[in-house]
Write a protein that holds these residues in place. Structure first.
Motif, short mmCIF file in Angstrom:
data_model
loop_
_atom_site.label_atom_id
_atom_site.label_comp_id
_atom_site.label_asym_id
_atom_site.label_seq_id
_atom_site.Cartn_x
_atom_site.Cartn_y
_atom_site.Cartn_z
N VAL A 1 0.85 -1.20 0.00
CA VAL A 1 0.00 0.00 0.00
C VAL A 1 0.88 1.24 0.00
CG1 VAL A 1 -1.64 1.36 1.37
CG2 VAL A 1 -2.01 -1.09 1.06
N GLU A 2 1.91 1.25 0.85
CA GLU A 2 2.79 2.41 0.92
C GLU A 2 3.57 2.61 -0.37
OE1 GLU A 2 2.90 4.91 3.13
OE2 GLU A 2 1.12 3.86 3.80
N LEU A 3 4.05 1.52 -0.96
CA LEU A 3 4.78 1.63 -2.23
C LEU A 3 3.89 2.20 -3.33
CD1 LEU A 3 6.79 -1.74 -2.24
CD2 LEU A 3 7.72 0.58 -1.96
N VAL A 4 2.66 1.74 -3.40
CA VAL A 4 1.71 2.24 -4.41
C VAL A 4 1.43 3.72 -4.17
CG1 VAL A 4 -0.70 2.09 -5.20
CG2 VAL A 4 0.69 0.02 -5.00
N ARG A 5 1.17 4.08 -2.92
CA ARG A 5 0.91 5.50 -2.60
C ARG A 5 2.10 6.39 -2.97
NH1 ARG A 5 -3.41 6.84 0.80
NH2 ARG A 5 -4.28 5.13 2.00
N LYS A 6 3.31 5.96 -2.60
CA LYS A 6 4.50 6.77 -2.87
C LYS A 6 4.74 6.92 -4.37
CE LYS A 6 6.92 5.92 1.43
NZ LYS A 6 8.03 5.24 2.11
N ALA B 1 2.49 6.70 -6.79
CA ALA B 1 1.44 7.59 -7.32
C ALA B 1 1.78 9.04 -7.00
CB ALA B 1 0.08 7.20 -6.74
N ASP B 2 2.15 9.30 -5.76
CA ASP B 2 2.51 10.67 -5.36
C ASP B 2 3.67 11.22 -6.19
OD1 ASP B 2 0.55 10.72 -3.40
OD2 ASP B 2 1.95 10.35 -1.73
N SER B 3 4.67 10.38 -6.42
CA SER B 3 5.86 10.84 -7.15
C SER B 3 5.52 11.22 -8.59
CB SER B 3 6.95 9.77 -7.13
OG SER B 3 6.66 8.72 -8.03
N ARG B 4 4.42 10.69 -9.10
CA ARG B 4 4.01 10.97 -10.48
C ARG B 4 2.89 12.00 -10.57
NH1 ARG B 4 5.97 7.30 -14.29
NH2 ARG B 4 7.35 5.78 -13.34
N GLY B 5 2.49 12.52 -9.42
CA GLY B 5 1.43 13.52 -9.42
C GLY B 5 0.04 12.91 -9.54
N TRP B 6 -0.06 11.62 -9.28
CA TRP B 6 -1.35 10.94 -9.32
C TRP B 6 -1.92 10.91 -7.92
CZ3 TRP B 6 1.15 6.15 -11.99
CH2 TRP B 6 1.52 6.49 -13.29
N ILE B 7 -3.20 11.17 -7.82
CA ILE B 7 -3.87 11.21 -6.52
C ILE B 7 -4.88 10.08 -6.46
CG2 ILE B 7 -5.36 12.58 -5.01
CD1 ILE B 7 -4.18 15.06 -6.60
N ASP C 1 -8.02 8.87 -5.32
CA ASP C 1 -9.20 9.60 -4.89
C ASP C 1 -9.46 9.40 -3.40
OD1 ASP C 1 -11.67 10.74 -4.48
OD2 ASP C 1 -12.69 9.60 -6.04
N PRO C 2 -9.27 10.43 -2.59
CA PRO C 2 -9.41 10.28 -1.13
C PRO C 2 -10.83 9.92 -0.70
CG PRO C 2 -9.06 12.59 -1.71
CD PRO C 2 -8.91 11.79 -2.97
N GLU C 3 -11.81 10.19 -1.54
CA GLU C 3 -13.20 9.82 -1.21
C GLU C 3 -13.40 8.31 -1.30
OE1 GLU C 3 -16.32 12.04 -1.54
OE2 GLU C 3 -15.11 13.82 -1.12
N ASN C 4 -12.55 7.64 -2.08
CA ASN C 4 -12.74 6.21 -2.33
C ASN C 4 -11.58 5.32 -1.90
OD1 ASN C 4 -15.34 6.24 -3.74
ND2 ASN C 4 -14.24 7.47 -5.24
N PHE C 5 -10.43 5.90 -1.58
CA PHE C 5 -9.25 5.09 -1.30
C PHE C 5 -8.64 5.38 0.05
CE2 PHE C 5 -9.11 4.68 -5.98
CZ PHE C 5 -9.14 3.30 -6.04
N ASP C 6 -9.02 4.60 1.04
CA ASP C 6 -8.26 4.57 2.28
C ASP C 6 -7.34 3.35 2.16
OD1 ASP C 6 -9.95 2.38 2.63
OD2 ASP C 6 -11.03 3.23 4.33
N SER C 7 -6.53 3.09 3.15
CA SER C 7 -5.57 1.98 3.07
C SER C 7 -6.27 0.65 2.87
CB SER C 7 -4.71 1.94 4.33
OG SER C 7 -3.86 3.07 4.36
N ASP D 1 -7.52 -3.99 -0.62
CA ASP D 1 -8.51 -4.83 -1.31
C ASP D 1 -8.24 -4.88 -2.80
OD1 ASP D 1 -9.78 -5.30 1.10
OD2 ASP D 1 -11.44 -3.92 0.72
N ARG D 2 -7.91 -3.73 -3.39
CA ARG D 2 -7.62 -3.70 -4.83
C ARG D 2 -6.35 -4.48 -5.15
NH1 ARG D 2 -9.97 -0.11 -8.40
NH2 ARG D 2 -8.93 -1.54 -9.83
N ILE D 3 -5.35 -4.39 -4.29
CA ILE D 3 -4.12 -5.15 -4.47
C ILE D 3 -4.42 -6.65 -4.38
CG2 ILE D 3 -1.89 -5.72 -3.39
CD1 ILE D 3 -1.69 -2.69 -2.68
N ARG D 4 -5.17 -7.05 -3.38
CA ARG D 4 -5.53 -8.46 -3.21
C ARG D 4 -6.28 -8.99 -4.44
NH1 ARG D 4 -7.27 -8.12 1.56
NH2 ARG D 4 -9.44 -7.74 1.12
#
Length: 96
Positions: A56-61, A63-69, A71-77, A82-85
Motif C-alpha cells: 500500500v505504501e509503495l503504491v501510494r509513494k 502515485a505521489d511521485s508521479r502527481g497521481w492522486i 481519490d481520497p473519497e474512495n481510497f483509504d488503506s 482490497d484492490r491489491i488483493r
C-alpha cells in the motif's frame, strides 16, 4: 482508458485499471512471487499483513511521485489493500 505512461496530475478513481498505470502495476508484478509465497505458506499471518501494508505504501509513494492522486473519497488503506488483493487473486487464478 488512457495509459498513464508519463507523469501528469490526475485523480485515480475507484474504477481504475492497474494496466492504465503501468508504474503502479509494475510494483505489484515485482512483488508477485513474495505475495504468492506468503498467501500459500503464511496466510493471514503478521508477515503477510506487514507485506500488504508495505505494498500500500509503495503504491501510494509511486502515485505521489508521479502527481497521481488516489481519490481520497474512495481510497483509504483498506480499499487499496482490497484492490491489491484482487489484482493478485486474478493473476493467480488466471495462471491455473
Amino acid at each position: 482508458n488512457v495509459r498513464r505512461e508519463n507523469p501528469g496530475s490526475c485523480v485515480i478513481s475507484e474504477s481504475f485499471n492497474w494496466g492504465d498505470f503501468p508504474a503502479l502495476e509494475n510494483i505489484l508484478r515485482d512483488h508477485m512471487r513474495e505475495y504468492y509465497d506468503l498467501s500459500t505458506n503464511k496466510r493471514q499471518s503478521k508477515a503477510q499483513q506487514n507485506f500488504n501494508n508495505k505494498l500500500v505504501e509503495l503504491v501510494r509513494k509511486e502515485a505521489d511521485s508521479r502527481g497521481w492522486i488516489l481519490d481520497p473519497e474512495n481510497f483509504d488503506s483498506k480499499k487499496i489493500r482490497d484492490r491489491i488483493r484482487c489484482f493478485f487473486k486474478t493473476r493467480i487464478q488466471n495462471a491455473k
